[in-house]
Design a protein around this motif. Sequence first.
Motif, mmCIF file in Angstrom:
data_model
loop_
_atom_site.group_PDB
_atom_site.id
_atom_site.type_symbol
_atom_site.label_atom_id
_atom_site.label_comp_id
_atom_site.label_asym_id
_atom_site.label_seq_id
_atom_site.Cartn_x
_atom_site.Cartn_y
_atom_site.Cartn_z
ATOM 1 N N GLY A 1 0.818 -1.199 0.000
ATOM 2 C CA GLY A 1 0.000 0.000 0.000
ATOM 3 C C GLY A 1 0.851 1.247 0.000
ATOM 4 O O GLY A 1 2.013 1.233 0.434
ATOM 5 N N ALA A 2 0.301 2.324 -0.511
ATOM 6 C CA ALA A 2 0.978 3.619 -0.516
ATOM 7 C C ALA A 2 -0.080 4.702 -0.436
ATOM 8 O O ALA A 2 -1.228 4.511 -0.851
ATOM 9 C CB ALA A 2 1.829 3.790 -1.766
ATOM 10 N N SER A 3 0.291 5.845 0.091
ATOM 11 C CA SER A 3 -0.648 6.956 0.200
ATOM 12 C C SER A 3 0.115 8.265 0.194
ATOM 13 O O SER A 3 1.319 8.317 0.490
ATOM 14 C CB SER A 3 -1.493 6.844 1.475
ATOM 15 N N ALA A 4 -0.600 9.329 -0.141
ATOM 16 C CA ALA A 4 -0.051 10.677 -0.080
ATOM 17 C C ALA A 4 -1.180 11.625 0.290
ATOM 18 O O ALA A 4 -2.293 11.519 -0.237
ATOM 19 C CB ALA A 4 0.564 11.080 -1.410
ATOM 20 N N ASP A 5 -0.919 12.521 1.231
ATOM 21 C CA ASP A 5 -1.888 13.523 1.665
ATOM 22 C C ASP A 5 -1.182 14.873 1.712
ATOM 23 O O ASP A 5 -0.035 14.964 2.167
ATOM 24 C CB ASP A 5 -2.436 13.193 3.056
ATOM 25 N N ALA A 6 -1.872 15.913 1.253
ATOM 26 C CA ALA A 6 -1.281 17.248 1.256
ATOM 27 C C ALA A 6 -2.365 18.283 1.494
ATOM 28 O O ALA A 6 -3.528 18.098 1.112
ATOM 29 C CB ALA A 6 -0.566 17.524 -0.062
ATOM 30 N N SER A 7 -1.980 19.389 2.140
ATOM 31 C CA SER A 7 -2.913 20.492 2.356
ATOM 32 C C SER A 7 -2.160 21.808 2.253
ATOM 33 O O SER A 7 -0.949 21.884 2.508
ATOM 34 C CB SER A 7 -3.589 20.379 3.728
ATOM 35 N N TYR A 8 -2.905 22.831 1.854
ATOM 36 C CA TYR A 8 -2.369 24.189 1.845
ATOM 37 C C TYR A 8 -3.380 25.080 2.548
ATOM 38 O O TYR A 8 -4.580 25.050 2.246
ATOM 39 C CB TYR A 8 -2.122 24.700 0.430
ATOM 40 N N GLU A 9 -2.896 25.891 3.475
ATOM 41 C CA GLU A 9 -3.762 26.670 4.352
ATOM 42 C C GLU A 9 -3.239 28.094 4.446
ATOM 43 O O GLU A 9 -2.122 28.402 4.017
ATOM 44 C CB GLU A 9 -3.780 26.000 5.735
ATOM 45 N N SER A 10 -4.036 28.964 5.022
ATOM 46 C CA SER A 10 -3.614 30.345 5.251
ATOM 47 C C SER A 10 -2.278 30.391 5.984
ATOM 48 O O SER A 10 -1.896 29.444 6.676
ATOM 49 C CB SER A 10 -4.678 31.079 6.078
ATOM 50 N N PHE A 11 -1.595 31.520 5.858
ATOM 51 C CA PHE A 11 -0.288 31.732 6.455
ATOM 52 C C PHE A 11 0.759 30.782 5.855
ATOM 53 O O PHE A 11 1.670 30.330 6.550
ATOM 54 C CB PHE A 11 -0.338 31.594 7.980
ATOM 55 N N ASN A 12 0.572 30.503 4.554
ATOM 56 C CA ASN A 12 1.525 29.651 3.830
ATOM 57 C C ASN A 12 1.789 28.345 4.565
ATOM 58 O O ASN A 12 2.933 27.882 4.648
ATOM 59 C CB ASN A 12 2.847 30.395 3.593
ATOM 60 N N HIS A 13 0.722 27.771 5.078
ATOM 61 C CA HIS A 13 0.856 26.515 5.821
ATOM 62 C C HIS A 13 0.767 25.343 4.849
ATOM 63 O O HIS A 13 -0.289 25.075 4.266
ATOM 64 C CB HIS A 13 -0.236 26.412 6.887
ATOM 65 N N VAL A 14 1.862 24.653 4.682
ATOM 66 C CA VAL A 14 1.957 23.478 3.819
ATOM 67 C C VAL A 14 2.194 22.252 4.693
ATOM 68 O O VAL A 14 3.107 22.247 5.534
ATOM 69 C CB VAL A 14 3.095 23.612 2.795
ATOM 70 N N ASN A 15 1.361 21.238 4.505
ATOM 71 C CA ASN A 15 1.530 19.995 5.264
ATOM 72 C C ASN A 15 1.355 18.826 4.308
ATOM 73 O O ASN A 15 0.327 18.722 3.625
ATOM 74 C CB ASN A 15 0.500 19.916 6.393
ATOM 75 N N GLY A 16 2.358 17.970 4.232
ATOM 76 C CA GLY A 16 2.276 16.824 3.337
ATOM 77 C C GLY A 16 2.850 15.574 3.973
ATOM 78 O O GLY A 16 3.856 15.631 4.680
ATOM 79 N N THR A 17 2.175 14.437 3.740
ATOM 80 C CA THR A 17 2.619 13.146 4.269
ATOM 81 C C THR A 17 2.550 12.100 3.163
ATOM 82 O O THR A 17 1.576 12.058 2.404
ATOM 83 C CB THR A 17 1.744 12.696 5.450
ATOM 84 N N ALA A 18 3.578 11.268 3.078
ATOM 85 C CA ALA A 18 3.590 10.152 2.133
ATOM 86 C C ALA A 18 3.968 8.885 2.878
ATOM 87 O O ALA A 18 4.819 8.909 3.776
ATOM 88 C CB ALA A 18 4.578 10.409 0.998
ATOM 89 N N THR A 19 3.313 7.768 2.530
ATOM 90 C CA THR A 19 3.599 6.487 3.178
ATOM 91 C C THR A 19 3.764 5.392 2.139
ATOM 92 O O THR A 19 3.200 5.469 1.042
ATOM 93 C CB THR A 19 2.473 6.082 4.145
ATOM 94 N N LEU A 20 4.522 4.383 2.499
ATOM 95 C CA LEU A 20 4.712 3.203 1.653
ATOM 96 C C LEU A 20 4.773 1.984 2.552
ATOM 97 O O LEU A 20 5.562 1.943 3.510
ATOM 98 C CB LEU A 20 6.010 3.310 0.844
ATOM 99 N N ASN A 21 3.924 0.994 2.282
ATOM 100 C CA ASN A 21 3.877 -0.242 3.065
ATOM 101 C C ASN A 21 4.214 -1.417 2.152
ATOM 102 O O ASN A 21 3.580 -1.602 1.109
ATOM 103 C CB ASN A 21 2.487 -0.430 3.670
ATOM 104 N N VAL A 22 5.224 -2.224 2.529
ATOM 105 C CA VAL A 22 5.707 -3.306 1.671
ATOM 106 C C VAL A 22 5.774 -4.606 2.471
ATOM 107 O O VAL A 22 6.516 -4.677 3.469
ATOM 108 C CB VAL A 22 7.099 -2.994 1.095
#
Length: 742
Positions: free
Chosen positions: A163-184
Amino acid sequence: MKKNVFAGVASAMALAAATQAYAQTTQVTADGDIIVTATRTETLLSKTPIAMTAVSGDQLVQKGITNTTQLADSVPNVSIVRSNGLQITIRGVTSTDGTEKGDPSAAFLADGIYLARPQAQEVSFFDVERVEVLRGPQGTLYGRNTTAGVVNVITASPKQKFGASADASYESFNHVNGTATLNVPVTETFALRAAVNYDRRDTYVNKASTDKFSWGPFKNVFAARLSALWQATPNLKVLVKGDYSLDDGYGVNSVPITNFFSGNVGSQSAGVMATPTYNINASSDALRTSNLNEQWQGKNHNKGAGVMGQVDWNVSDSLTATYLGSYRTMDRYSLGSLASVTGPTAGNRTTFTGHYWQTSHEARLAFKKGPVFLQAGGYYFKEQSGIAFFILDFFGPNSQFGFPQDPTKAVTKGAFAQGSYNFTDNLKLTAGVRYSSDDKSRVGATVNDNLLTGVRTTFQTNNASRNFSKTTWRVGVDYDLPGIGLLYANVATGYKAGGFNDGCEIGTGTGCALPASALYYQPETLTAYEAGFKVHTPDNVLRFNGNYFHYDYNGLQVSSVQNVCGGPCQVTANAATAKVDGVELEAVLRPAKNHTIDAMVTFLDARYGSYTPPINGANANFSGLQLNRSPKSVVALGYTYNQPLSNGGEVVLNARTRISASYALTDVGNGAFFRQPGYSKTDITVTYNSPDKKYYVGAFAKNLENRIVLTGATGQTASSSFVGTAVFEDPRTFGVRAGIKF
């Protein structure tokens, strides 16, 4: 600690190990119940006889919770704010000492591992399976510093599927949050999981000063985690997780206290607290604006790393052994400034360097046969640090006043046992006991260095050493109402070790002038009485939980900054007593398909019973005054609507509001009684989930009212060279987010 010693100890203790493993995935039943591990064994949340809240990873996404501080909106009587790291308050019980010699009152755990430093706690919040928040003292199974309760962040573990996943968000005050996962799944018995996270945002403070320096970003965090799961045999499982984080963010996070309050913001006279007036008509922008001048370019460079291991062995059908061990390090380096409003050349520069490491080992045995369930084990924890904090030019040009302390040590040893007996299929009695021994010591000094001559003047030696110990216990009874729910009642005790202030005891060295009563403060203890229910309708359309609790709280440790050591230093003392009474009600209603309503109502009366701290040379009477961050009432309401689409996807709408009564923010050291007025905050989200939930996109808005809520406040006196400051929660923000998984 040498690696071979650590490995040897870990291997030896693993053979003696104890209790049930933490669940590897968040298991949610068809009717919405969650399987939790709060009692060190898997139970349904609805059948766990303690006051607790569990939030699954999917619920975190749905509610837009991306950091630990936002949990408080979903958990009764809990406040989590940033104050030199995370400061957790549960039912009015908290600690304000985030230094290397201080301890929290609420234990923060990552995958069951206690994290001692508040500055290391927030970076673990990514790729999360669920969060469990236990309210009330947990002094039997958890032990160390759980007077208030426990927050346990349980991260995702490897699974036997790709399995693999990626999540990202962009918010006020130039808030960038991103997560990526890989399951093997490497083999049929061995699997790996990797996760990385990047979290960056600007400061919420509007800059109005004349300095030429950058005030951000507030945080700039990269974190990674690698996990391995080996199912050696059907009865033997080994889990290992290693993590690393780097935070180079530097952001001004406070504003002048006069933004929020007018009138006297410092003590008025001996024994009398100042009561400033809240500037109720000030706008969000005005409250968040600072004219405080930085004295040089601020900088942070904080690194953390750790490894944890868990071994679970089913010795027989009735006996399980578990070992849980860890080793962690943290390095902190920062350049900062003390607040100044008198001009760009006034104020003081500061430097901080610190190295910390901790290790912990827990061995548990669990025995279950018939109506009997027993758990027993031992616990060992050690933390050591070396820090140096300096204020430049404090006593004139080319000088630095500060606190070099190396080493500061804390060692905890504990042994515990807890057992349950089912008198009938429905009636169960539980009793437990734990013995804890805490050794604390420090070697250091309060000094002033002449940077031209190299001469060091020592104002005082900061050497101290003391042992504290306590036996804590728990007794409870619960009754299962078939098809309806659970009734429970318990009495539990909690204990947090004492400690020491700056200085040294008379007769222990040259210049040592403090009596033991001024140098050392004693443990704080708490006895909690609680009764509650967790019930539901037969069709689970309605789930309703409630409880009443009363605390007898003795020797609570109150910290403040005072000028008593040649300059500013933190002083902790024991308040005599406090009393806490409260009611917590939670409900989830599904009145029709695709509609969910949730509600939370709390009533809290947390007050000093007897406390007379010295204010300007005289004792002020705090008896009956409200404990900090303890609103008398809070109401939270949420509504979720799922609209299925013809393509098999869905649109999810969620709206939540939280209405809080006012609460106190008392600055004992400066003699100022601040109060945050009552407020409401509302969040909304809209999310599209694709068929089979392979991806999602959404938008959100938080704190629609744009209320600037105080989380901390310090006053000032006419003779003080330090400016009073205020710290606050997030303002209104808007954002978008998206995620995909394979």
